[in-house]
Motif scaffolding. Structure first.
Motif, mmCIF file in Angstrom:
data_model
loop_
_atom_site.group_PDB
_atom_site.id
_atom_site.type_symbol
_atom_site.label_atom_id
_atom_site.label_comp_id
_atom_site.label_asym_id
_atom_site.label_seq_id
_atom_site.Cartn_x
_atom_site.Cartn_y
_atom_site.Cartn_z
ATOM 1 N N ASN A 1 4.438 -8.129 -1.602
ATOM 2 C CA ASN A 1 3.148 -7.869 -2.237
ATOM 3 C C ASN A 1 2.075 -7.723 -1.170
ATOM 4 O O ASN A 1 2.031 -8.500 -0.216
ATOM 5 N N VAL A 2 1.232 -6.706 -1.337
ATOM 6 C CA VAL A 2 0.134 -6.473 -0.400
ATOM 7 C C VAL A 2 -1.014 -7.405 -0.770
ATOM 8 O O VAL A 2 -1.720 -7.187 -1.754
ATOM 9 N N VAL A 3 -1.192 -8.454 0.016
ATOM 10 C CA VAL A 3 -2.235 -9.444 -0.247
ATOM 11 C C VAL A 3 -3.591 -8.941 0.237
ATOM 12 O O VAL A 3 -4.606 -9.099 -0.436
ATOM 13 N N GLU A 4 -3.604 -8.331 1.406
ATOM 14 C CA GLU A 4 -4.835 -7.771 1.967
ATOM 15 C C GLU A 4 -4.516 -6.433 2.613
ATOM 16 O O GLU A 4 -3.420 -6.235 3.149
ATOM 17 N N ALA A 5 -5.485 -5.530 2.558
ATOM 18 C CA ALA A 5 -5.359 -4.254 3.259
ATOM 19 C C ALA A 5 -6.747 -3.825 3.708
ATOM 20 O O ALA A 5 -7.730 -4.022 2.999
ATOM 21 N N ASP A 6 -6.816 -3.265 4.893
ATOM 22 C CA ASP A 6 -8.081 -2.764 5.428
ATOM 23 C C ASP A 6 -7.871 -1.323 5.874
ATOM 24 O O ASP A 6 -7.211 -1.073 6.878
ATOM 25 N N PRO A 7 -8.384 -0.350 5.059
ATOM 26 C CA PRO A 7 -9.193 -0.486 3.849
ATOM 27 C C PRO A 7 -8.361 -0.941 2.648
ATOM 28 O O PRO A 7 -7.134 -0.899 2.690
ATOM 29 N N ALA A 8 -9.056 -1.339 1.585
ATOM 30 C CA ALA A 8 -8.371 -1.912 0.425
ATOM 31 C C ALA A 8 -7.617 -0.867 -0.387
ATOM 32 O O ALA A 8 -6.661 -1.192 -1.077
ATOM 33 N N ARG A 9 -8.030 0.415 -0.321
ATOM 34 C CA ARG A 9 -7.371 1.477 -1.087
ATOM 35 C C ARG A 9 -7.050 2.655 -0.175
ATOM 36 O O ARG A 9 -7.805 2.974 0.739
ATOM 37 N N GLY A 10 -5.933 3.304 -0.465
ATOM 38 C CA GLY A 10 -5.560 4.495 0.285
ATOM 39 C C GLY A 10 -5.325 4.231 1.754
ATOM 40 O O GLY A 10 -5.675 5.046 2.608
ATOM 41 N N ALA A 11 -4.718 3.088 2.070
ATOM 42 C CA ALA A 11 -4.471 2.720 3.464
ATOM 43 C C ALA A 11 -3.065 3.150 3.862
ATOM 44 O O ALA A 11 -2.087 2.682 3.284
ATOM 45 N N MET A 12 -2.971 4.044 4.831
ATOM 46 C CA MET A 12 -1.661 4.481 5.310
ATOM 47 C C MET A 12 -1.256 3.646 6.521
ATOM 48 O O MET A 12 -2.010 3.511 7.484
ATOM 49 N N ILE A 13 -0.054 3.101 6.459
ATOM 50 C CA ILE A 13 0.444 2.265 7.550
ATOM 51 C C ILE A 13 0.946 3.162 8.672
ATOM 52 O O ILE A 13 1.798 4.025 8.467
#
Length: 368
Positions: A166-178
């Motif tokens: 589960n993705v707990v945090e992402a920066d940016p929160a939406r549309g973040a490509m790893i």
């Protein structure tokens, strides 16, 4: 239906194994054109919640009105097969940092570099469920994908193919490509030294020392180790206790759609029997939950049962299969009769009970 910059399509469960749980959706070429997308672009998808995925072309026999997505993506948007969903182009941003939670077995052995390689090129939003299955969008990535698979096989066995994070945090929160520059880590992997307990045992060979005044402002003595801290205990390690509380329904990662369907069935039978009376039937419900070993079938049943206020009793299908047929049928009847009300009888390994081509009392009970 099309509005400015958006398209409303019907969510359709995809069957393509190569796309499954890799963050890929497929659209008819005309749908891609209507959205102004090219194969490999990202698309935002909104059902009861919003996520993003990589859009590829569906085959020529695909419906122009369908969004083909796997169970994980459908769960991320809170949609079922046949629900309307809204699509729109989404601007991609390289993720600076992504924090994930997952099974303890994965957290313990999968290092951040391997984790990043497994998720490379996936588009994520905070709150999404993701798998470790690598995405491969070209021959140039084949060697990296092969190496990642080998590493995961060596550390986790084949169980990694069904694990859900589960993705707990992402920066940016939406549309973040790893990307290869994204900092990927497990939640709670870094802890400040101040968060550590103050009474941890000292390493072997060390003695208690007085802390210098300059470190804390006041002089304080470190607590000496007691004998119980330095001597290994002969007490056996605690064993797993039966009846451990089930995972809360809202925390079932990667199983939102089957859990919701099972909940509706059980809720109807246990809490809305008046509906059954209206249609002239009664509660005689059997539900087959299928999936690979270790996928969490029993976990789903326990969590859903708790959510609808039912108690779960469990019985082993392999144990029943070892008995003579009539004795096994009698034991199964006794287990059903002993159920709490409302109650669910969870038969683990039910495939052991109904051998094909041979009619037994047990088979008759299940067919009813």
């Amino acid at each position: 239906m099309t509005t400015a910059g958006t398209l409303t399509l019907t969510a359709t469960r995809a069957r393509a194994a190569l796309d499954a749980r890799r963050g890929i959706v497929r659209l008819h070429p005309e749908a891609l054109t209507a959205l102004g997308l090219r194969p490999g672009d990202a698309v935002g998808i909104t059902g009861r919640r919003t996520t993003a995925a990589i859009a590829l072309e569906a085959d020529r026999y695909a419906s122009r009105r369908a969004l083909y997505a796997d169970d994980l993506t459908l769960g991320n948007i809170g949609a079922r097969d046949g629900d309307p969903v809204r699509l729109a182009p989404v601007a991609l941003t390289a993720a600076d940092r992504v924090v994930l939670s997952g099974p303890a077995s994965a957290v313990a052995v999968v290092d951040p570099d391997t984790l990043r390689l497994a998720l490379l090129s996936k588009v994520v939003c905070e709150g999404d469920d993701v798998s470790l299955l690598p995405i491969e969008l070209g021959s140039s990535a084949r060697d990296a994908v092969t190496a990642t698979r080998r590493t995961l096989n060596n550390t986790l066995g084949m169980g990694w193919t069904t694990m859900v994070l589960n993705v707990v945090e992402a920066d940016p929160a939406r549309g973040a490509m790893i990307t290869s520059d994204t900092r990927v880590e497990w939640v709670g992997a870094t802890r400040a030294a101040a968060d550590l307990p103050s009474d941890l045992p000292l390493p072997a060979g060390r003695t208690a020392e007085r802390m210098p005044v300059s470190y804390g402002g006041t002089a304080s003595a470190a607590r000496p180790r007691t004998e119980s801290q330095t001597t290994l205990s002969n007490t056996p390690a605690p064993q797993a206790v039966p009846g451990v509380a089930p995972i809360p329904y809202d925390e079932l990662a990667g199983a939102k759609i089957p859990a919701e369907e099972l909940r509706e069935l059980l809720d109807l039978g246990f809490n809305h029997r008046e509906v059954l009376k209206v249609v002239g039937t009664d509660m005689a419900l059997g539900v087959l939950v299928s999936g690979p070993s270790g996928a969490g079938k029993a976990t789903i049943v326990r969590s859903v049962a708790e959510a609808v206020g039912a108690r779960v009793s469990e019985i082993s299908g392999s144990d029943l299969a070892a008995l003579e047929a009539n004795a096994a049928a009698d034991r199964l009847r006794s287990a059903v009769a002993a159920l709490a009300v409302p109650g669910v009888l969870l038969v683990r390994g039910v495939e052991h009970l109904a051998p094909a081509g041979r009619r037994t009392p047990l088979v008759t009970m299940f067919s009813r």
